[in-house]
Design an enzyme around this catalytic site. Sequence first.
Site, PDB file in Angstrom:
ATOM      1  N   GLY A  11     -78.049  50.749  37.635  1.00 35.07           N
ATOM      2  CA  GLY A  11     -77.205  50.412  38.776  1.00 35.07           C
ATOM      3  C   GLY A  11     -76.181  51.456  39.172  1.00 35.07           C
ATOM      4  N   ASN A  13     -76.442  53.483  41.774  1.00 33.04           N
ATOM      5  CA  ASN A  13     -76.278  53.353  43.234  1.00 33.04           C
ATOM      6  C   ASN A  13     -75.465  52.110  43.574  1.00 33.04           C
ATOM      7  OD1 ASN A  13     -77.716  55.474  44.943  1.00 33.04           O
ATOM      8  ND2 ASN A  13     -79.224  55.038  43.336  1.00 33.04           N
ATOM      9  N   ARG A  65     -95.663  35.038  42.537  1.00 38.53           N
ATOM     10  CA  ARG A  65     -94.759  35.902  43.285  1.00 38.53           C
ATOM     11  C   ARG A  65     -93.931  35.118  44.306  1.00 38.53           C
ATOM     12  NH1 ARG A  65     -94.564  41.561  43.732  1.00 38.53           N
ATOM     13  NH2 ARG A  65     -96.283  42.035  42.366  1.00 38.53           N
ATOM     14  N   MET A  90     -87.090  47.249  41.068  1.00 39.45           N
ATOM     15  CA  MET A  90     -88.448  47.716  40.784  1.00 39.45           C
ATOM     16  C   MET A  90     -89.540  46.657  40.974  1.00 39.45           C
ATOM     17  SD  MET A  90     -87.755  50.819  40.262  1.00 39.45           S
ATOM     18  CE  MET A  90     -89.245  51.556  39.576  1.00 39.45           C
ATOM     19  N   ARG A  91     -89.347  45.752  41.922  1.00 37.95           N
ATOM     20  CA  ARG A  91     -90.404  44.792  42.256  1.00 37.95           C
ATOM     21  C   ARG A  91     -90.813  45.007  43.701  1.00 37.95           C
ATOM     22  NH1 ARG A  91     -92.593  43.160  38.029  1.00 37.95           N
ATOM     23  NH2 ARG A  91     -93.532  41.408  39.119  1.00 37.95           N
ATOM     24  N   ASN A 107     -83.201  50.126  51.524  1.00 34.11           N
ATOM     25  CA  ASN A 107     -83.665  50.618  50.225  1.00 34.11           C
ATOM     26  C   ASN A 107     -83.321  52.089  50.115  1.00 34.11           C
ATOM     27  OD1 ASN A 107     -85.143  50.676  47.707  1.00 34.11           O
ATOM     28  ND2 ASN A 107     -86.801  51.732  48.796  1.00 34.11           N
ATOM     29  N   HIS A 109     -84.716  55.575  48.309  1.00 34.16           N
ATOM     30  CA  HIS A 109     -85.880  56.143  47.637  1.00 34.16           C
ATOM     31  C   HIS A 109     -85.567  57.600  47.287  1.00 34.16           C
ATOM     32  CE1 HIS A 109     -90.034  56.698  46.519  1.00 34.16           C
ATOM     33  NE2 HIS A 109     -90.041  57.817  47.225  1.00 34.16           N
ATOM     34  N   ASP A 145     -92.001  51.882  50.627  1.00 32.62           N
ATOM     35  CA  ASP A 145     -91.375  53.177  50.924  1.00 32.62           C
ATOM     36  C   ASP A 145     -91.679  53.662  52.352  1.00 32.62           C
ATOM     37  OD1 ASP A 145     -90.301  53.166  48.377  1.00 32.62           O
ATOM     38  OD2 ASP A 145     -91.952  54.301  47.515  1.00 32.62           O
ATOM     39  N   GLU A 174     -77.831  60.654  46.397  1.00 31.91           N
ATOM     40  CA  GLU A 174     -78.060  59.216  46.642  1.00 31.91           C
ATOM     41  C   GLU A 174     -76.723  58.494  46.726  1.00 31.91           C
ATOM     42  OE1 GLU A 174     -80.926  57.176  44.157  1.00 31.91           O
ATOM     43  OE2 GLU A 174     -81.937  59.054  43.687  1.00 31.91           O
TER      44      GLU A 174
HETATM   45  C1  GRF Z   1     -82.653  55.743  41.976  1.00 32.14           C
HETATM   46  O1  GRF Z   1     -83.133  57.040  41.796  1.00 32.14           O
HETATM   47  C2  GRF Z   1     -83.218  55.130  43.231  1.00 32.14           C
HETATM   48  O2  GRF Z   1     -83.398  56.047  44.245  1.00 32.14           O
HETATM   49  C3  GRF Z   1     -84.547  54.613  42.753  1.00 32.14           C
HETATM   50  O3  GRF Z   1     -84.300  54.133  41.461  1.00 32.14           O
HETATM   51  C4  GRF Z   1     -83.170  54.797  40.895  1.00 32.14           C
HETATM   52  C5  GRF Z   1     -82.179  53.765  40.530  1.00 32.14           C
HETATM   53  O4  GRF Z   1     -81.073  54.286  39.864  1.00 32.14           O
HETATM   54  N1  GRF Z   1     -85.080  53.676  43.690  1.00 32.14           N
HETATM   55  P1  GRF Z   1     -79.776  53.415  39.692  1.00 32.14           P
HETATM   56  O5  GRF Z   1     -80.175  52.113  39.020  1.00 32.14           O
HETATM   57  O6  GRF Z   1     -79.170  53.179  41.041  1.00 32.14           O
HETATM   58  O7  GRF Z   1     -78.871  54.225  38.800  1.00 32.14           O
END
Ligand code: GRF
Length: 204
Positions: A11, A13, A65, A90-91, A107, A109, A145, A174
């Site tokens: 986490g 971000n 799902r 990651m889902r 999102n 990426h 994506d 990011e």
């Molecule tokens: C980041 O690189 C994001 O772009 C990708 O997964 C990673 C997550 O990192 N989708 P964090 O959990 O935000 O540290």
Amino acid sequence: KRVAILISGRGSNMSALIDAAKDRAYPAEIVLVVSNRPDAGGLQRATENGIATAVVDHKTYGKNREGFEQALQSVLEQHHIDIVCLAGFMRLLTSWFVSRWTGRMLNIHPALLPAFKGLDTHRRAIEARAEHHGATVHFVVPEMDSGPTIAQGTVPVLPDDTEDDLAKRVLAIEHRIYPLALKLVAAGRVRVEGDHCVIDGDIS
Ligand code: GRF
């Protein structure tokens, strides 16, 4: 605007968004963090910041799902969420869920989309001898994506970069572009026109 962040891991971000939203002038409030994994490191950081957390564990739902996404949706509704930010979530989400959040789900990426969709973006950028790499914040559409880009940040790929070196450089970008993108969306300054976004006013 009331924002929920969906995570699966550390986490970082999420933390960048929480920190940015502490500014009183920021047009969004982070009111909820949801993880699909009970052990996600980011949950503790959210709690420390006084933010409500929820776990919707996909494993509880097995192959169902729909059940997982309905549970997710009802948590978001309970908290009256306006905007959803996926941050290392990651889902894959089905179009049933995605269509409920059209223009309201972002999102991040770790690549310059449309290049390097999917996983292992840093390794693939090095292998492809890309000169530049970076990160993209985009609106979520059912196709993975894809979706209109709101913001991108680039970094150089240096000759001796390991995957880790590059990942660190991209992560720093990011943490800068995600708060900016959310700010623009929450302020209602992003218009989607076809497959791209138009920003109203100055970007600062
Ligand atoms: C980041 O690189 C994001 O772009 C990708 O997964 C990673 C997550 O990192 N989708 P964090 O959990 O935000 O540290």
